[in-house]
Design a protein around this motif. Structure first.
Motif, mmCIF file in Angstrom:
data_model
loop_
_atom_site.group_PDB
_atom_site.id
_atom_site.type_symbol
_atom_site.label_atom_id
_atom_site.label_comp_id
_atom_site.label_asym_id
_atom_site.label_seq_id
_atom_site.Cartn_x
_atom_site.Cartn_y
_atom_site.Cartn_z
ATOM 1 N N CYS A 255 4.949 4.524 0.388
ATOM 2 C CA CYS A 255 6.503 4.325 1.201
ATOM 3 C C CYS A 255 7.454 4.401 0.519
ATOM 4 C CB CYS A 255 6.060 2.930 1.915
ATOM 5 S SG CYS A 255 6.219 1.568 0.909
ATOM 6 N N PRO A 256 8.454 4.414 1.032
ATOM 7 C CA PRO A 256 9.791 4.494 0.088
ATOM 8 C C PRO A 256 9.930 3.316 -0.890
ATOM 9 C CG PRO A 256 10.345 5.138 2.451
ATOM 10 C CD PRO A 256 8.927 4.500 2.331
ATOM 11 N N GLY A 257 9.427 2.281 -0.656
ATOM 12 C CA GLY A 257 9.654 1.046 -1.156
ATOM 13 C C GLY A 257 8.475 1.007 -2.313
ATOM 14 N N LEU B 196 0.194 2.668 1.824
ATOM 15 C CA LEU B 196 -0.470 2.526 3.293
ATOM 16 C C LEU B 196 -1.679 2.882 3.230
ATOM 17 C CD1 LEU B 196 2.652 2.753 3.593
ATOM 18 C CD2 LEU B 196 2.393 2.891 5.897
ATOM 19 N N CYS C 2 10.094 -6.988 1.237
ATOM 20 C CA CYS C 2 10.745 -5.715 0.909
ATOM 21 C C CYS C 2 12.099 -5.560 1.344
ATOM 22 C CB CYS C 2 9.843 -4.540 1.453
ATOM 23 S SG CYS C 2 10.828 -2.986 1.267
ATOM 24 N N LEU D 262 13.857 -2.947 1.913
ATOM 25 C CA LEU D 262 13.837 -1.954 3.063
ATOM 26 C C LEU D 262 13.529 -2.080 4.413
ATOM 27 C CD1 LEU D 262 12.824 1.016 0.563
ATOM 28 C CD2 LEU D 262 15.063 0.585 1.090
ATOM 29 N N LYS D 263 12.636 -3.313 4.660
ATOM 30 C CA LYS D 263 12.181 -3.581 5.726
ATOM 31 C C LYS D 263 12.914 -3.353 7.054
ATOM 32 C CE LYS D 263 8.883 -6.795 8.073
ATOM 33 N NZ LYS D 263 9.380 -6.844 9.357
ATOM 34 N N CYS E 109 12.584 0.178 7.892
ATOM 35 C CA CYS E 109 11.392 0.543 7.948
ATOM 36 C C CYS E 109 10.616 0.285 9.246
ATOM 37 C CB CYS E 109 10.722 0.246 6.732
ATOM 38 S SG CYS E 109 8.951 1.016 6.525
ATOM 39 N N CYS E 110 10.457 -1.349 9.373
ATOM 40 C CA CYS E 110 9.682 -1.867 10.382
ATOM 41 C C CYS E 110 10.400 -3.233 10.802
ATOM 42 C CB CYS E 110 8.184 -2.080 9.848
ATOM 43 S SG CYS E 110 8.003 -2.874 8.488
HETATM 44 S S1 SF4 Z 1 8.575 -2.265 4.714
HETATM 45 FE FE1 SF4 Z 1 6.796 -2.066 3.611
HETATM 46 S S2 SF4 Z 1 6.036 -0.007 4.321
HETATM 47 FE FE2 SF4 Z 1 8.239 -0.186 4.397
HETATM 48 S S3 SF4 Z 1 9.109 0.457 2.576
HETATM 49 FE FE3 SF4 Z 1 9.073 -1.830 2.508
HETATM 50 S S4 SF4 Z 1 6.898 -2.157 1.524
HETATM 51 FE FE4 SF4 Z 1 7.089 -0.113 2.345
#
Ligand code: SF4
Length: 465
Positions: free
Chosen positions: A324-326, A330, A362, A364-365, A368-369
């Motif tokens: 993943c970008p972080g 996965l 993370c 970047l969450k 991302c999600c």
């Molecule tokens: S939220 Fe999870 S999947 Fe998305 S970049 Fe961060 S660690 Fe990776």
């Protein structure tokens, strides 16, 4: 007994020669040059009795039908009238000035009888296609496939909701299209799982599909499917289906296989729109048929609202995981199972999941999600074929195919605007298929006349001898 047309144009009972009257540059002269129906009587011989009253010459009927489809004359009653009055049509049909024209009712009797049972329309379509190949108009290097909705001959008001019980034994409903519909249902019941009922069913043509173009009113329709050669746009196969994308995609495979079997044509590339870009279809093209799919990939995994899409994740085949970008992975499984699992869903995908502990912390969450504890990605079991199609989409050859694909759209425009087949004249799937075969035959004949035939350069009239 199969009849033979008697009399003809060689008997000069009249003061002029019909052949001299038809202009030398008339389109029908070009069509006539490329139409060879010499094998037609042989093809039909087992469908006629050797005794009894002679029938109307089948070649004459086929020539009249070709006039109708080549010049967009919709009604058979009007077509017979036109052939009776138009000297060029008479000339093309090999009729003399005083020869009678068959009654229009003869056509429906033969269409639903001998002509259909013998596969005559496909026989004529294929013989014209063979001539196109002989004339060098078909390269076989690249094909394009597409479908277009054609209105059925069914009134919008003569329908009921698809969930409503219908008494098909009602004498008012015992028509040929209904009988064909019930026979098709019986056939389908033996095979695949039953389909979801259509929103509405037509009582006059139940095999047609209740459908709507975006933004327009709904109507009953069929799908016309064309497979064309990309050289000059010759139609190499055609088939009618219900106006459903799954049927259109399934029949495109059938047409590719049929053309390979019948004519040995195996294209190196296939151009089509996104509807044909499903993972299973791409895998069939790439792995089974070795055809380069110049088709946009059907992909719902790209990010929306600025969120990371699947292309932001890196596939690592060696370790069977995404990065993943972080910077975390996965994986297919996050624990071990006693009983080994394939991890393949009923949609033929494998789900790769990030650890919720990684995602929780993370930064970047939010990109991302934001609404789920962790990120997951569905990977098709045919992802390699999809990746292959994505890679092809960046090549100049793909760009060329995108332009070439317009030829199939132009064929549909010609079908609807010039040949006036924006609405079918006959009811039932098999009749719709017959109509499409005749229209495609007329289109290929017109194409040969336009591209190859060179009429003499004079005033268009042959001087009488
Ligand atoms: S939220 Fe999870 S999947 Fe998305 S970049 Fe961060 S660690 Fe990776």
């Amino acid at each position: 007994m199969m009849g033979r047309q008697t009399g003809g144009q060689d008997r000069l009972f009249y003061a002029f020669d019909l052949d001299a009257i038809v202009p030398t540059n008339h389109l029908l002269r070009g069509i006539d040059k490329f139409l060879d129906l010499s094998a037609l009587r042989q093809h039909l011989s087992s469908f006629y009795s050797y005794t009894g009253r002679p029938s109307v010459d089948p070649e004459l009927m086929m020539r009249i039908l070709i006039v109708g489809y080549a010049f967009g004359i919709r009604s058979e009653r009007r077509l017979c009238e036109e052939v009776r009055l138009n000297l060029a049509y008479r000339w093309f049909c090999r009729l003399g000035l005083e020869d009678p024209v068959p009654d229009h009712s003869t056509f429906s009797v033969n269409r639903h009888g001998r002509f259909r049972d013998s596969g005559l329309f496909r026989h004529v379509f294929e013989s014209v296609l063979a001539r196109c190949m002989k004339e060098g108009l078909v390269s076989g290097e690249g094909f394009a496939v597409d479908a277009s909705i054609i209105k059925a001959d069914a009134n919008r008001q003569r329908g009921v909701p698809g969930t409503q019980e219908i008494d098909w034994n009602d004498p008012a409903l015992t028509t040929r299209p209904v009988r064909e519909y019930l026979a098709a249902l019986d056939e389908a019941a033996d095979g695949a799982s039953p389909r979801k009922p259509s929103k509405r069913i037509s009582l006059t043509d139940p095999q047609s599909q209740w459908t709507a173009a975006p933004g327009g009113p709904a109507f009953y329709a069929y799908s016309a499917n064309y497979l064309i050669d990309l050289n000059v746009g010759v139609i190499v196969d055609t088939e009618t289906t219900t106006a459903l994308r799954t049927d259109e995609v399934a029949v495109s495979k059938m047409m590719i296989e049929r053309v390979a079997d019948r004519f040995g044509l195996r294209p190196k590339r296939l151009a089509a729109d996104t509807a044909y870009g499903t993972a299973a279809t791409l895998a069939w093209l790439v792995e089974d048929k070795q055809i380069a799919p110049h088709i946009p990939v059907w992909d719902k995994s790209e990010g929306k609202d600025g969120l990371f899409g699947r292309s932001d994740f890196t596939w690592q085949a060696a370790t069977d995981r995404y990065l993943c970008p972080g910077g975390t992975s996965l994986q297919r499984y996050r624990r071990t199972f006693k009983k080994k699992r394939t991890g393949i869903t009923k949609d033929n995908t494998i789900i790769y999941r990030a650890s919720k502990y990684d995602c929780m912390i993370c930064p970047l969450k939010p990109q991302c999600c934001p609404r789920t504890p962790s990120r997951k990605i569905a990977r098709s079991i045919h992802e390699e074929a999809r990746d292959h199609a994505r890679a092809l989409a960046k090549t100049p050859a793909y760009e060329q195919s995108r332009n070439d694909r317009k030829k199939v759209e132009m064929s549909f425009a010609h079908l609807k605007r010039i040949l006036k087949l924006d609405r079918l004249r006959l009811r039932g799937m098999s009749s719709a298929n017959d109509e499409l075969l005749l229209a495609a035959t007329a289109q290929n004949l017109r194409k040969m006349a336009k591209l190859i035939w060179r009429p003499p350069k004079n005033d268009g009239i042959i001087a009488p001898a």
